[in-house]
Design a protein around this motif. Structure first.
Motif, PDB file in Angstrom:
ATOM      1  N   SER A 128      27.996  25.433  15.232  1.00 34.81           N
ATOM      2  CA  SER A 128      27.028  25.656  14.151  1.00 34.81           C
ATOM      3  C   SER A 128      25.897  24.633  14.155  1.00 34.81           C
ATOM      4  N   GLU A 129      26.092  23.501  14.878  1.00 36.14           N
ATOM      5  CA  GLU A 129      25.091  22.439  14.883  1.00 36.14           C
ATOM      6  C   GLU A 129      24.196  22.470  16.116  1.00 36.14           C
ATOM      7  N   GLN A 160      26.510  30.235  18.692  1.00 32.71           N
ATOM      8  CA  GLN A 160      27.181  30.139  17.397  1.00 32.71           C
ATOM      9  C   GLN A 160      28.111  31.323  17.168  1.00 32.71           C
TER      10      GLN A 160
END
Length: 441
Positions: A8-9, A45
């Motif tokens: 997600s980062e 993601q």
């Protein structure tokens, strides 16, 4: 300099070195790539939970602790301290590199190799130079082994498969450490026989390609050994036909095609030939559209490794002078291979090969937007169109008395204040250059 982060980062500019699932289950088949689009961010993601980021190969704000390159070129007069010293260091590195190249051309190495294959930068040498020194004797041993293989076949003896496997294993370790060095050595070394050059060229390129797409160690070595052996059956082909300068007629072409069967027969007479290697050689002239030989295999019926070997064989043949056809530039060869996608070779494989080798492989002569002419000496894994080059001709096409090295990824600036970029690849003899003077052959 790797770090694990939640998927997600992930952000544009990060270099993804590894993921938490097999690469083949994703659209990313590169075994590592720089994230450049929002679509890639979304795909990562969606498909992954964790990613391994290589900060040293990331760009912008995501890059950490990048060591300042000694050869980082000038960005304009007076813009930062130390530019004179850095320019001097760049020229010194260029001089060392050319001296190393000169020492390998046409020289047979007899010194014993280190017992532990660990290559470090020593005495001011770069890792590339260190690998050149370490691997040069291996390349010489391969040439010698190929000559002895021909002599053994001519005398009715068997092929020393164990010896060749050992040499391929050593080359595979060299590819793992620094593939650029092995690619350079295949350009620097000269022999009197096209077949030796071609066999080693195919072997090294095949191992580099195999490693690039993520084959395991055994797969890399199998392709390397197949590259050395796949054309030995040409020793049973009429030499007058092989040396014919014009196009072959139908009878002659059928005769040349039998070299695959001759190769397989010679290998059957030897012991302990890996069945996978045998299979690669048997199918390396098969083509995706069914136009190949000897069995006319089509599409996915052709083993992946065999199709890789065939693609490499085609590329290496196009970029070397042959009796009936002069060499073309690597860029021209790549354009031709790209045109053959989904006809002779499957689309996805062509894409991977173009990514692996790039438009400007090691040893390519290029013209820069400054008017200067340079030689590609090292690939940048992050940006294939921005390699390291050594400048050999000035804007007026006069020979540079003090060659210098530029890393185009670092966006050095020309005298006009623009970032350096490659305008085009050049044929080896462009501007009256003798390739031997710059150690490209």
């Amino acid at each position: 300099m790797n770090s694990t982060i939640p998927a997600s980062e992930v952000q544009i500019g990060m270099y993804v070195a590894d993921i938490d699932r097999p690469w083949v289950e994703t659209p990313f088949m590169l075994q590592g790539f720089l994230v450049t689009t929002s679509d890639e961010v979304e795909a990562l993601q969606r498909l992954c939970k964790q990613l391994v980021i290589d900060r040293s190969r990331s760009v912008g704000e995501h890059q950490r602790a990048r060591a300042t390159e000694k050869d980082e070129p000038l960005r304009g007069p007076g813009l930062r301290p130390g530019v004179v010293e850095e320019a001097r260091d760049s020229r010194e590195e260029a001089s060392r590199f050319l001296a190393v190249a000169r020492s390998f051309r046409g020289r047979i190495h007899t010194q014993r190799r280190p017992s532990i294959p660990r290559v470090r930068a020593v005495d001011g040498r770069s890792l590339l130079e260190a690998e050149l020194f370490y691997s040069a004797p291996i390349v010489d041993d391969v040439y010698r082994a190929l000559r002895e293989t021909q002599a053994a076949i001519d005398a009715g003896g068997n092929i020393d498969i164990d010896r060749l496997q050992g040499l391929v294993s050593e080359m595979a370790q060299g590819v793992e450490r620094n593939s650029d060095a092995l690619m350079w050595l295949t350009r620097l070394k000269r022999t009197d026989r096209y077949s030796y050059d071609h066999a080693l060229n195919v072997s090294v390129h095949a191992m580099v390609f195999a490693r690039f797409i993520g084959l395991d160690t055994q797969g890399v070595r199998q392709l390397g050994l197949a590259g050395l052996l796949q054309d030995i059956g040409k020793l049973r082909i009429d030499p007058d036909i092989l040396a014919k300068a014009g196009p072959l007629d139908e009878r002659e072409f059928k005769h040349v095609r039998t070299h695959v069967l001759h190769t397989l027969a010679l290998l059957k007479a030897s012991r302990d030939v890996d069945p996978e290697v045998f299979g690669i050689i048997a199918a390396h002239h098969e083509r995706f559209d069914g136009s190949g030989y000897p069995r006319g295999l089509k599409g996915m019926n052709i083993p992946l490794a065999a199709e890789m070997a065939g693609l490499i064989d085609t590329y290496c043949a196009m970029t070397r002078d042959r009796v009936y056809l002069p060499a073309v530039s690597s860029q021209h060869a790549m354009e031709e291979i790209n045109r053959l996608r989904n006809t002779l070779f499957r689309d996805a494989l062509v894409d991977q090969f173009l990514q692996c080798i790039g438009l400007y492989p090691i040893g390519t002569l290029v013209e820069l937007n400054s008017g200067e002419v340079a030689v590609v000496i090292q690939q940048n894994q992050v940006r294939r169109l921005q390699p390291r080059v050594i400048v050999i001709l000035g804007p007026d096409k006069a020979v540079e008395r003090f060659p210098r090295i530029l890393d185009l990824l670092m966006q050095p600036q020309t005298a006009a204040g623009e970032p350096y970029r490659i305008l085009r690849a050049l044929p080896p003899t462009a501007y009256g250059i003798d390739p031997n003077d710059f150690y490209l052959a």
